[in-house]
Design a protein around this motif. Structure first.
Motif, PDB file in Angstrom:
ATOM      1  N   HIS A 160      26.559   8.616  10.485  1.00 21.26           N
ATOM      2  CA  HIS A 160      26.366   7.306   9.867  1.00 21.26           C
ATOM      3  C   HIS A 160      26.520   7.316   8.351  1.00 21.26           C
ATOM      4  CE1 HIS A 160      25.265   5.250  13.527  1.00 21.26           C
ATOM      5  NE2 HIS A 160      24.518   6.292  13.842  1.00 21.26           N
ATOM      6  N   GLU A 188      23.229  10.067  14.125  1.00 20.04           N
ATOM      7  CA  GLU A 188      22.500   9.228  15.078  1.00 20.04           C
ATOM      8  C   GLU A 188      21.450  10.020  15.847  1.00 20.04           C
ATOM      9  OE1 GLU A 188      23.833   6.744  18.969  1.00 20.04           O
ATOM     10  OE2 GLU A 188      24.982   6.440  17.122  1.00 20.04           O
ATOM     11  N   ASP A 189      21.785  11.241  16.229  1.00 19.34           N
ATOM     12  CA  ASP A 189      20.861  12.058  17.024  1.00 19.34           C
ATOM     13  C   ASP A 189      21.277  13.529  16.943  1.00 19.34           C
ATOM     14  OD1 ASP A 189      23.120  12.200  18.719  1.00 19.34           O
ATOM     15  OD2 ASP A 189      22.331  10.654  20.059  1.00 19.34           O
ATOM     16  N   ALA A 248      24.885  14.352  17.987  1.00 19.20           N
ATOM     17  CA  ALA A 248      25.932  14.082  16.994  1.00 19.20           C
ATOM     18  C   ALA A 248      25.995  15.216  15.973  1.00 19.20           C
ATOM     19  CB  ALA A 248      25.692  12.746  16.308  1.00 19.20           C
ATOM     20  N   THR A 280      23.693  11.644   7.514  1.00 17.59           N
ATOM     21  CA  THR A 280      22.777  11.159   8.543  1.00 17.59           C
ATOM     22  C   THR A 280      23.534  11.030   9.851  1.00 17.59           C
ATOM     23  OG1 THR A 280      21.573   9.916   6.856  1.00 17.59           O
ATOM     24  CG2 THR A 280      21.131   9.337   9.136  1.00 17.59           C
ATOM     25  N   GLY A 289      28.774   9.065  15.716  1.00 14.23           N
ATOM     26  CA  GLY A 289      27.347   9.219  15.462  1.00 14.23           C
ATOM     27  C   GLY A 289      27.012   9.682  14.062  1.00 14.23           C
ATOM     28  N   MET A 342      17.365   9.194  14.224  1.00 11.68           N
ATOM     29  CA  MET A 342      18.304   9.604  13.196  1.00 11.68           C
ATOM     30  C   MET A 342      17.884  10.974  12.651  1.00 11.68           C
ATOM     31  SD  MET A 342      20.453   7.039  12.731  1.00 11.68           S
ATOM     32  CE  MET A 342      20.995   6.564  11.134  1.00 11.68           C
TER      33      MET A 342
END
Length: 93
Positions: free
Chosen positions: A34, A58-59, A62, A56, A32, A1
């Motif tokens: 969040h 996911e990666d 995103a 935030t 992605g 994250m």
């Protein structure tokens, strides 16, 4: 994250609700994403900035999809006109 935090000081602090509405319109733009929370300075509480975005992803992919998204770029252009300063911190969480 990856947490993406952006803090704005505005040329006119009374524009904070408008900036918040612009930023809120970016919620959910890409898969992605969040968390997405926008706050504005509250009278009586400590603050040395006017608006904060805490999101935030996911990666890194995103976050990379969000930044050049056409809607996001339009919002950035509008906020750039109102901002006196902008600080960003991205970090893994």
């Amino acid at each position: 994250m990856i947490r993406h935090i952006v803090i704005f000081t505005l040329k006119r602090p009374e524009d904070a609700p408008k900036v918040k509405a612009l930023l809120d319109s970016c919620q959910g733009l890409v898969p992605g994403m969040h968390e997405f929370d926008v706050g504005i300075k509250t009278e009586g509480l400590e603050a040395n900035a006017d608006v904060v975005l805490i999101s935030t992803f996911e990666d890194a992919a995103a976050l990379a999809a969000y930044q050049p998204h056409p809607h996001h770029e339009g919002v950035v252009a509008q906020i750039r006109e109102m901002a006196a300063s902008r600080h960003v911190l991205d970090y893994f969480c």
